[in-house]
Design a protein around this motif. Structure first.
Motif, mmCIF file in Angstrom:
data_model
loop_
_atom_site.group_PDB
_atom_site.id
_atom_site.type_symbol
_atom_site.label_atom_id
_atom_site.label_comp_id
_atom_site.label_asym_id
_atom_site.label_seq_id
_atom_site.Cartn_x
_atom_site.Cartn_y
_atom_site.Cartn_z
ATOM 1 N N ALA A 186 21.779 19.419 -80.406
ATOM 2 C CA ALA A 186 20.607 20.092 -80.954
ATOM 3 C C ALA A 186 20.899 21.562 -81.237
ATOM 4 O O ALA A 186 20.490 22.104 -82.271
ATOM 5 C CB ALA A 186 19.427 19.955 -79.996
ATOM 6 N N TYR A 187 21.606 22.227 -80.311
ATOM 7 C CA TYR A 187 21.996 23.622 -80.562
ATOM 8 C C TYR A 187 22.859 23.710 -81.824
ATOM 9 O O TYR A 187 22.669 24.601 -82.664
ATOM 10 C CB TYR A 187 22.790 24.169 -79.377
ATOM 11 C CG TYR A 187 21.999 24.446 -78.130
ATOM 12 C CD1 TYR A 187 20.799 25.171 -78.176
ATOM 13 C CD2 TYR A 187 22.447 24.007 -76.886
ATOM 14 C CE1 TYR A 187 20.082 25.435 -77.010
ATOM 15 C CE2 TYR A 187 21.734 24.270 -75.718
ATOM 16 C CZ TYR A 187 20.554 24.985 -75.790
ATOM 17 O OH TYR A 187 19.848 25.247 -74.641
ATOM 18 N N ALA A 188 23.827 22.806 -81.945
ATOM 19 C CA ALA A 188 24.742 22.840 -83.094
ATOM 20 C C ALA A 188 23.998 22.555 -84.396
ATOM 21 O O ALA A 188 24.240 23.212 -85.419
ATOM 22 C CB ALA A 188 25.873 21.831 -82.889
ATOM 23 N N LEU A 189 23.092 21.578 -84.374
ATOM 24 C CA LEU A 189 22.330 21.250 -85.574
ATOM 25 C C LEU A 189 21.401 22.402 -85.962
ATOM 26 O O LEU A 189 21.259 22.731 -87.148
ATOM 27 C CB LEU A 189 21.523 19.969 -85.350
ATOM 28 C CG LEU A 189 20.612 19.543 -86.507
ATOM 29 C CD1 LEU A 189 21.417 19.324 -87.789
ATOM 30 C CD2 LEU A 189 19.833 18.292 -86.147
ATOM 31 N N GLU A 190 20.767 23.027 -84.973
ATOM 32 C CA GLU A 190 19.902 24.168 -85.268
ATOM 33 C C GLU A 190 20.713 25.277 -85.936
ATOM 34 O O GLU A 190 20.282 25.862 -86.942
ATOM 35 C CB GLU A 190 19.260 24.691 -83.982
ATOM 36 C CG GLU A 190 18.334 25.882 -84.223
ATOM 37 C CD GLU A 190 17.710 26.412 -82.942
ATOM 38 O OE1 GLU A 190 16.875 27.333 -83.035
ATOM 39 O OE2 GLU A 190 18.043 25.911 -81.851
ATOM 40 N N GLY A 191 21.907 25.558 -85.394
ATOM 41 C CA GLY A 191 22.748 26.579 -85.990
ATOM 42 C C GLY A 191 23.161 26.230 -87.404
ATOM 43 O O GLY A 191 23.171 27.085 -88.297
ATOM 44 N N LYS A 192 23.482 24.967 -87.634
ATOM 45 C CA LYS A 192 23.888 24.528 -88.977
ATOM 46 C C LYS A 192 22.737 24.680 -89.964
ATOM 47 O O LYS A 192 22.921 25.166 -91.095
ATOM 48 C CB LYS A 192 24.371 23.076 -88.930
ATOM 49 C CG LYS A 192 24.990 22.582 -90.241
ATOM 50 C CD LYS A 192 25.425 21.130 -90.117
ATOM 51 C CE LYS A 192 26.726 20.977 -89.364
ATOM 52 N NZ LYS A 192 27.916 21.228 -90.218
ATOM 53 N N ALA A 193 21.535 24.287 -89.559
ATOM 54 C CA ALA A 193 20.379 24.401 -90.449
ATOM 55 C C ALA A 193 20.051 25.859 -90.761
ATOM 56 O O ALA A 193 19.778 26.218 -91.914
ATOM 57 C CB ALA A 193 19.169 23.713 -89.818
ATOM 58 N N LEU A 194 20.096 26.720 -89.753
ATOM 59 C CA LEU A 194 19.807 28.139 -89.961
ATOM 60 C C LEU A 194 20.863 28.780 -90.862
ATOM 61 O O LEU A 194 20.543 29.635 -91.704
ATOM 62 C CB LEU A 194 19.737 28.862 -88.622
ATOM 63 C CG LEU A 194 18.489 28.554 -87.782
ATOM 64 C CD1 LEU A 194 18.702 28.982 -86.333
ATOM 65 C CD2 LEU A 194 17.252 29.244 -88.362
ATOM 66 N N LEU A 195 22.109 28.369 -90.708
ATOM 67 C CA LEU A 195 23.177 28.889 -91.547
ATOM 68 C C LEU A 195 22.996 28.420 -92.987
ATOM 69 O O LEU A 195 23.195 29.187 -93.940
ATOM 70 C CB LEU A 195 24.526 28.438 -90.994
ATOM 71 C CG LEU A 195 25.782 28.952 -91.677
ATOM 72 C CD1 LEU A 195 25.826 30.479 -91.685
ATOM 73 C CD2 LEU A 195 27.019 28.389 -90.986
ATOM 74 N N GLN A 196 22.600 27.155 -93.165
ATOM 75 C CA GLN A 196 22.360 26.626 -94.508
ATOM 76 C C GLN A 196 21.218 27.396 -95.172
ATOM 77 O O GLN A 196 21.277 27.739 -96.357
ATOM 78 C CB GLN A 196 22.015 25.132 -94.419
ATOM 79 C CG GLN A 196 22.312 24.341 -95.683
ATOM 80 C CD GLN A 196 23.788 24.009 -95.828
ATOM 81 O OE1 GLN A 196 24.504 23.885 -94.847
ATOM 82 N NE2 GLN A 196 24.249 23.871 -97.052
ATOM 83 N N GLN A 197 20.176 27.676 -94.409
ATOM 84 C CA GLN A 197 19.040 28.424 -94.942
ATOM 85 C C GLN A 197 19.440 29.863 -95.256
ATOM 86 O O GLN A 197 19.043 30.416 -96.287
ATOM 87 C CB GLN A 197 17.891 28.397 -93.938
ATOM 88 C CG GLN A 197 16.596 29.019 -94.459
ATOM 89 C CD GLN A 197 15.477 28.977 -93.432
ATOM 90 O OE1 GLN A 197 15.696 28.648 -92.261
ATOM 91 N NE2 GLN A 197 14.274 29.298 -93.861
ATOM 92 N N ALA A 198 20.235 30.481 -94.391
ATOM 93 C CA ALA A 198 20.626 31.876 -94.581
ATOM 94 C C ALA A 198 21.419 32.083 -95.861
ATOM 95 O O ALA A 198 21.347 33.153 -96.480
ATOM 96 C CB ALA A 198 21.448 32.353 -93.379
ATOM 97 N N THR A 199 22.192 31.076 -96.274
ATOM 98 C CA THR A 199 23.028 31.205 -97.464
ATOM 99 C C THR A 199 22.349 30.671 -98.720
ATOM 100 O O THR A 199 22.949 30.670 -99.790
ATOM 101 C CB THR A 199 24.371 30.487 -97.248
ATOM 102 O OG1 THR A 199 24.127 29.136 -96.822
ATOM 103 C CG2 THR A 199 25.202 31.199 -96.190
ATOM 104 N N ASP A 200 21.106 30.228 -98.602
ATOM 105 C CA ASP A 200 20.305 29.781 -99.743
ATOM 106 C C ASP A 200 19.708 31.025 -100.406
ATOM 107 O O ASP A 200 19.007 31.801 -99.746
ATOM 108 C CB ASP A 200 19.196 28.847 -99.250
ATOM 109 C CG ASP A 200 18.373 28.247 -100.374
ATOM 110 O OD1 ASP A 200 18.219 28.899 -101.428
ATOM 111 O OD2 ASP A 200 17.842 27.135 -100.196
ATOM 112 N N PRO A 201 19.968 31.253 -101.699
ATOM 113 C CA PRO A 201 19.445 32.455 -102.362
ATOM 114 C C PRO A 201 17.930 32.603 -102.265
ATOM 115 O O PRO A 201 17.415 33.726 -102.333
ATOM 116 C CB PRO A 201 19.877 32.266 -103.821
ATOM 117 C CG PRO A 201 21.058 31.355 -103.755
ATOM 118 C CD PRO A 201 20.800 30.435 -102.596
ATOM 119 N N ASP A 202 17.214 31.504 -102.086
ATOM 120 C CA ASP A 202 15.757 31.583 -101.968
ATOM 121 C C ASP A 202 15.319 32.307 -100.699
ATOM 122 O O ASP A 202 14.159 32.701 -100.572
ATOM 123 C CB ASP A 202 15.135 30.186 -101.990
ATOM 124 C CG ASP A 202 15.214 29.542 -103.369
ATOM 125 O OD1 ASP A 202 15.513 30.264 -104.341
ATOM 126 O OD2 ASP A 202 14.983 28.320 -103.467
#
Length: 361
Positions: A89-105
């Motif tokens: 869960a920690y790893a998935l949360e980090g992956k999702a936040l990283l994906q969102q952070a690099t989304d230009p939106d």
């Protein structure tokens, strides 16, 4: 005890839901978000509407943070390796936040999201049951004798050899057609391969290079993954290879990404070099750190199904289109999102419009 059991089951269900939402928002963009039980057909139709990506990302984070406070165990034993855990869960949360952070939106929130990703991924790293990543052999995650209990693996989908319902077909799908009994006892399908140009990007000392095996077919040299080698599968090819969804090298390289996108290149190099050291390589000494990090991900996770999400983080839209047009001139801006399946759109065509550029838009 009853409450603990119930909450453990809910934590496991929330992880699967969060992982599904991560794939959906990354690949389709704004999409339906269902967090409550639907009681009727009309409820299904009403819920089949696009909601903002921010809402989906928040739902992922909420689920992962709920799991972190649940009675779910930090890790699963080898006998339960198909179940999830808090570290996943920690790893998935980090992956999702990283994906969102690099989304230009979400450019205005980039620093905040990178910081949160670093926190989640650091939580995963701090729970590790080994001293250094290089203490785990690069073969440990993939060898059939060790993978189910490997300290490298955080979450894996479990398969049972010689079982028509619960076996894996990875070994023969990814295996070289010309070489039966190399990756599987079943005739392989040649479905996933790479070329010599990419193979040659691996340094001679790179321990991961051994996972790519040359096969000449039709006069052309191809390189196939040996990560899914399984010769215990029987002639029907029902293998016992697990599909590794999350492992510690991913956590390490996501930390390198997060620190890079947060502007801390020195810390990014520290994490990048942990994976390089485990592979038997020296410290990274290139001039383009972004390329260095994502090239390392390509080499570390080849044939593991991470590349599309990685490319979305690596490139902005214009760079992404240029990169893929060099291989396929038909690639265009519309291909950055997948088309919404007709079976979903028909439930509520007005609430779930097609992604731009696809038939039915």
């Amino acid at each position: 005890a009853k409450s603990t059991t119930r909450d453990t089951y809910e934590a496991e269900a929330r992880f699967i839901r969060a992982f599904g939402h991560f794939c959906i928002v990354s690949e389709f963009g704004a999409a339906p978000l269902c967090l409550e039980k639907l009681e009727s057909v009309s409820d299904v139709y009403a819920a089949d509407i696009r909601v903002p990506k921010a809402d989906i990302y928040q739902a992922i984070v909420d689920d992962c943070e709920w799991i972190a406070k649940s009675p779910l165990t930090d890790f699963q034993p080898a006998s339960m390796c198909g179940k999830t855990c808090k570290v996943a869960a920690y790893a998935l949360e980090g992956k999702a936040l990283l994906q969102q952070a690099t989304d230009p939106d979400f450019a205005s929130q980039k620093a905040e999201l990178c910081g949160k990703a670093i926190t989640a991924l650091t939580n995963a790293w701090n729970k590790k049951t080994f001293a250094k990543l290089e203490d785990i052999s690069v073969t440990d995650a993939w060898d059939m004798a060790t993978q189910k209990g490997s300290k490298e693996n955080i979450f894996q989908i479990n398969f049972i050899a010689k079982n028509a319902d619960l076996g894996s077909d990875f070994a023969y799908i990814y295996g070289p057609m010309a070489d039966a009994n190399i990756t599987s006892k079943h005739l392989c399908q040649n479905s996933s391969m790479t070329n010599k140009a990419f193979y040659d990007t691996y340094e001679a000392a790179d321990a991961r290079k051994a996972f790519l095996r040359k096969t000449t077919y039709g006069g052309i040299d191809y390189y196939h993954s040996m990560k899914f080698k399984d010769l215990d599968c029987g002639t029907d090819g029902y293998g016992g290879n697990n599909w590794i969804v999350l492992r510690y090298a991913d956590v390490v390289l996501m930390l390198a990404e997060a620190y890079y996108w947060d502007g801390n290149e020195s810390e990014a190099k520290v994490w990048l070099n942990k994976v390089r050291e485990r592979a038997g390589l020296g410290a990274w000494n290139g001039t383009d750190l972004r390329q260095g990090i994502y090239d390392e991900r390509l080499k570390e996770f080849i044939h593991e199904g991470h590349s599309w999400h990685d490319y979305l983080r690596r490139y902005n839209a214009e760079e992404m289109v240029a990169h893929f047009q060099a291989v396929n001139p038909n690639f265009s801006i519309k291909d950055l999102l997948f088309p919404i399946p007709y079976s979903e759109r028909i439930l509520n065509p007005e609430g779930l419009p097609q992604n731009p550029g696809y038939l039915g838009e």
